[in-house]
Design an enzyme around this catalytic site. Structure first.
Site, PDB file in Angstrom:
ATOM      1  N   LYS A 192       0.898  -1.156  -0.075  1.00 49.64           N
ATOM      2  CA  LYS A 192      -0.005  -0.058   0.008  1.00 49.64           C
ATOM      3  C   LYS A 192       0.791   1.244   0.117  1.00 49.64           C
ATOM      4  O   LYS A 192       1.664   1.555   1.028  1.00 49.64           O
ATOM      5  CB  LYS A 192      -0.931   0.088   1.155  1.00 49.64           C
ATOM      6  CG  LYS A 192      -2.004   1.032   1.108  1.00 49.64           C
ATOM      7  CD  LYS A 192      -2.730   1.689   2.115  1.00 49.64           C
ATOM      8  CE  LYS A 192      -1.772   2.713   2.765  1.00 49.64           C
ATOM      9  NZ  LYS A 192      -1.778   3.945   1.975  1.00 49.64           N
ATOM     10  N   GLY A 245       6.622   4.606   8.573  1.00 48.18           N
ATOM     11  CA  GLY A 245       5.851   5.815   8.678  1.00 48.18           C
ATOM     12  C   GLY A 245       6.026   6.382  10.168  1.00 48.18           C
ATOM     13  O   GLY A 245       6.976   6.199  10.634  1.00 48.18           O
ATOM     14  N   THR A 247       5.541   7.198  14.149  1.00 47.56           N
ATOM     15  CA  THR A 247       5.542   6.460  15.458  1.00 47.56           C
ATOM     16  C   THR A 247       4.171   5.980  15.794  1.00 47.56           C
ATOM     17  O   THR A 247       3.631   5.051  15.954  1.00 47.56           O
ATOM     18  CB  THR A 247       6.295   6.886  16.387  1.00 47.56           C
ATOM     19  OG1 THR A 247       7.660   7.012  16.022  1.00 47.56           O
ATOM     20  CG2 THR A 247       6.240   6.240  17.718  1.00 47.56           C
ATOM     21  N   GLY A 250       2.654   3.464  13.749  1.00 47.16           N
ATOM     22  CA  GLY A 250       3.071   2.146  14.077  1.00 47.16           C
ATOM     23  C   GLY A 250       2.470   1.616  15.207  1.00 47.16           C
ATOM     24  O   GLY A 250       2.152   0.606  15.375  1.00 47.16           O
ATOM     25  N   CYS A 301      13.663  10.388   7.582  1.00 48.72           N
ATOM     26  CA  CYS A 301      13.394   9.849   9.012  1.00 48.72           C
ATOM     27  C   CYS A 301      14.646   9.751   9.911  1.00 48.72           C
ATOM     28  O   CYS A 301      14.293  10.258  10.985  1.00 48.72           O
ATOM     29  CB  CYS A 301      12.831   8.453   8.917  1.00 48.72           C
ATOM     30  SG  CYS A 301      13.592   6.907   8.136  1.00 48.72           S
ATOM     31  N   GLU A 402       9.233  15.403  16.134  1.00 49.35           N
ATOM     32  CA  GLU A 402       9.730  15.063  14.676  1.00 49.35           C
ATOM     33  C   GLU A 402       8.783  16.120  13.766  1.00 49.35           C
ATOM     34  O   GLU A 402       7.657  16.128  13.786  1.00 49.35           O
ATOM     35  CB  GLU A 402       9.460  13.822  14.237  1.00 49.35           C
ATOM     36  CG  GLU A 402      10.270  13.525  12.761  1.00 49.35           C
ATOM     37  CD  GLU A 402      10.002  11.899  12.445  1.00 49.35           C
ATOM     38  OE1 GLU A 402       8.675  11.480  12.546  1.00 49.35           O
ATOM     39  OE2 GLU A 402      10.989  11.255  11.970  1.00 49.35           O
TER      40      GLU A 402
HETATM   41  P1  ADP Z   1       2.334  10.727   7.586  1.00 53.40           P
HETATM   42  O1  ADP Z   1       1.458  11.096   8.553  1.00 53.40           O
HETATM   43  O2  ADP Z   1       3.872  11.273   7.445  1.00 53.40           O
HETATM   44  O3  ADP Z   1       1.646  10.523   6.402  1.00 53.40           O
HETATM   45  P2  ADP Z   1       1.960   8.217   8.208  1.00 53.40           P
HETATM   46  O4  ADP Z   1       2.439   7.296   9.053  1.00 53.40           O
HETATM   47  O5  ADP Z   1       0.581   8.437   8.457  1.00 53.40           O
HETATM   48  O6  ADP Z   1       2.783   8.993   8.002  1.00 53.40           O
HETATM   49  O7  ADP Z   1       1.826   7.337   6.890  1.00 53.40           O
HETATM   50  C1  ADP Z   1       2.710   6.505   6.549  1.00 53.40           C
HETATM   51  C2  ADP Z   1       1.904   5.272   5.453  1.00 53.40           C
HETATM   52  O8  ADP Z   1       0.976   4.475   6.775  1.00 53.40           O
HETATM   53  C3  ADP Z   1       0.840   5.641   4.664  1.00 53.40           C
HETATM   54  O9  ADP Z   1       1.041   4.876   3.563  1.00 53.40           O
HETATM   55  C4  ADP Z   1      -0.344   5.834   5.243  1.00 53.40           C
HETATM   56  O10 ADP Z   1      -1.541   5.735   4.244  1.00 53.40           O
HETATM   57  C5  ADP Z   1      -0.393   4.603   6.238  1.00 53.40           C
HETATM   58  N1  ADP Z   1      -1.225   4.877   7.543  1.00 53.40           N
HETATM   59  C6  ADP Z   1      -1.605   6.061   8.043  1.00 53.40           C
HETATM   60  N2  ADP Z   1      -2.487   5.461   9.091  1.00 53.40           N
HETATM   61  C7  ADP Z   1      -2.592   4.189   9.017  1.00 53.40           C
HETATM   62  C8  ADP Z   1      -3.287   2.924   9.751  1.00 53.40           C
HETATM   63  N3  ADP Z   1      -4.014   3.654  10.874  1.00 53.40           N
HETATM   64  N4  ADP Z   1      -3.264   1.817   9.466  1.00 53.40           N
HETATM   65  C9  ADP Z   1      -2.289   1.684   8.596  1.00 53.40           C
HETATM   66  N5  ADP Z   1      -1.610   2.408   7.774  1.00 53.40           N
HETATM   67  C10 ADP Z   1      -1.692   3.615   8.022  1.00 53.40           C
END
Ligand code: ADP
Length: 499
Positions: A192, A245, A247, A250, A301, A402
């Site tokens: 994704k 992505g 924290t 995560g 990062c 961050e």
């Molecule tokens: P940013 O806020 O910098 O975009 P994210 O951690 O939100 O960083 O995004 C990194 C990836 O994680 C993207 O592909 C985003 O769509 C995905 N993502 C965001 N929220 C979720 C979630 N709750 N579950 C799984 N994936 C997610």
């Protein structure tokens, strides 16, 4: 003024002309079941590049089913050597179409085209070739047991169907980091991409099919985090999730993974210390401090965003760093003269500008930058001034949280113990830098810094053979190098009774 604007090559124009862009499921480019699409925006102009079909839970379901069918079926019959050849073929194709990838990446993410050409594309190709090499070298062991007359050996097996969720800062490289190791190990993938930057992953999908990967082995589903990302992380038939992505995201992934106890690896945020001692090479350290933060618009990062400088050289180092920063040419990514493009999205733009205000209110002094770019030609687009905060302390929010933008905080220190305590006083543990000519001091400090990577007299050195990842709230698991094979394989112990 935008000067030598790169014209998009015909292949990119052709790619963008078939819209909305479809997702790759089971070897075919398909629409979302809901028919929903979302806009992909050019961060340099705020204009629509192209619409993309939006995957949600049902599409993720389809993709996971396709990956499962491939994993239990056709993919099992593909030998390690054949997997290797497929990866080599894919790398060759990306290299052949390198210019397209550089342009698409620059257009979608905002990064300078010269950076995309010099870094994103070649690094992607090298990465895939490296893991192609591993495909034929993954094996178990024989074990001398003492408990009886047995022959005991291990098999190193692929974990199965893996969900891979990637961010927008290095869309193509991140796709390669995730896919190549998984495929080398014999897994099947549902990737994704980030909702902000799906384009190079979709073009990669076309080349994946051209390279001859069997249907369902690699599926690519652009969509939003809380819908498609969350569905992938929670899916009962996904054996492992690899995530890069924030924290906070995560944490959500770990929670979602609990349903079927899938394996998880996380490469998360950072607030990495870069420490300059007074006996360091100050010119090199100034350049290194710059490199540690200002490439990719600071959207890195492991950016060395907390620059600790020993007091006697604080003035000298920060003024040298300021003069390097002042030479940065900010512009649209596709302008050949641009060093630094816009940040990726409106949200990111707002967030970085908010932090600039927070920093000023906290008493940090913006000796370079400190606001959005004033150039009248760059009023559309998400352009932030590269910013150096002096007079910063490790307690300020701009030094603790961050920012993920072109912002560096220079913090003075007096001795080793103090700086080590401050450097480790963060929830993160991704990267760290040390600048000194004293080799004993360098190793002593490297030993006590809590970080997944420590650079001595350099910063942001990367190689596909060297493991990368974090500790503390920067995550767990290592990508790159042979350690990444552990993410995508599991061990089976087999006993044979010889009596
Ligand atoms: P940013 O806020 O910098 O975009 P994210 O951690 O939100 O960083 O995004 C990194 C990836 O994680 C993207 O592909 C985003 O769509 C995905 N993502 C965001 N929220 C979720 C979630 N709750 N579950 C799984 N994936 C997610």
């Amino acid at each position: 003024m935008v000067t030598k604007q790169q014209k998009l090559c015909p292949e990119v124009i052709k790619f963008l002309s078939s819209a909305p862009k479809k997702m790759l499921i089971n070897g075919e480019f398909v629409e979302s079941l809901s028919g929903k699409t979302f806009d992909t925006i050019n961060p340099a102009t705020e204009e629509l590049i192209v619409k993309v079909y939006e995957a949600d839970k049902e599409d993720i379901n389809r993709a996971v089913n396709a990956a499962r069918t491939a994993f239990e079926g056709c993919w099992k019959k593909v030998t390690p050597y054949q997997r290797q050849q497929l990866l080599f073929k894919l790398a060759d194709l990306i290299e052949k179409h390198g210019e397209e990838f550089a342009e698409l990446e620059s257009l979608n993410n905002g990064k300078a085209i010269k950076e995309a050409r010099a870094l994103d594309v070649p690094f992607t190709v090298e990465h895939i070739r490296y893991y192609a090499g591993w495909a034929t070298k993954i094996h178990g062991e024989t074990i001398s047991v003492s408990c009886g007359n047995y022959f005991n050996y291990t098999l190193r097996e692929p974990v199965g169907v893996v969900g891979q969720i990637i961010p927008w800062n290095f869309p193509l490289i991140m796709a390669a980091w995730k896919i190549a190791a998984a495929i080398a190990c014999g897994c099947c993938v549902v990737l994704k991409p980030a909702e902000q930057t799906p384009l190079t992953a979709l073009r990669l999908g076309e080349l994946i099919m051209e390279a001859g990967f069997p249907e369902g082995v690699i599926n690519i589903c652009p969509g939003f985090g809380p819908t498609s990302g969350a569905a992938l992380a929670a899916h009962m038939d996904v054996d492992k999730v690899a995530f890069t992505g924030e924290t906070s995201t995560g944490r959500e992934i770990v929670k979602a993974s609990a349903f079927n106890l899938k394996r998880v690896s996380l490469e998360l945020g950072g607030k990495s210390p870069n420490i300059v001692f007074k006996d360091g090479d100050i010119d090199a350290a100034a350049q290194g401090a710059f490199n540690a933060v200002f490439f990719n618009q600071g959207q890195v990062c492991c950016a060395g965003s907390r620059l600790f400088v020993e007091k006697p050289v604080y003035e000298e180092l920060t003024s040298k760093l300021a003069s390097i920063i002042n030479k940065i040419k900010v512009g649209t990514g596709l302008d050949l003269e641009t060093d630094m493009g816009p940040v990726v999205s409106h949200d990111q733009f707002k967030k970085v500008l908010e932090y600039l205000e927070i920093g000023k209110k906290e008493g940090a002094k913006a000796v370079c930058g400190g606001s959005k770019v004033n150039d009248p030609n760059l009023q559309k687009g998400y352009f932030v001034e590269p910013t150096l905060f002096t007079n910063a302390t490790n307690k300020m929010r701009v030094a603790r949280e961050e920012i993920f933008g072109p912002v560096i905080c220079a913090i003075p220190f007096t001795d080793i113990d103090e700086v080590v305590t401050q450097a480790n006083d963060t929830v993160y543990g991704l990267g760290a830098g040390i600048w000194t000519k004293d080799i004993k001091k360098a190793h002593r400090v490297a030993n006590v810094l809590k970080a997944g990577t420590v650079w001595i007299n350099c910063y942001s050195a990367f190689d596909v053979a060297s493991p990368f990842g974090g500790c503390k709230q920067s995550g767990y698991g290592r990508e790159c190098g042979k350690d990444a094979l552990d993410l995508y394989t599991q061990i089976k112990s087999v006993w044979v009774n010889l009596d």
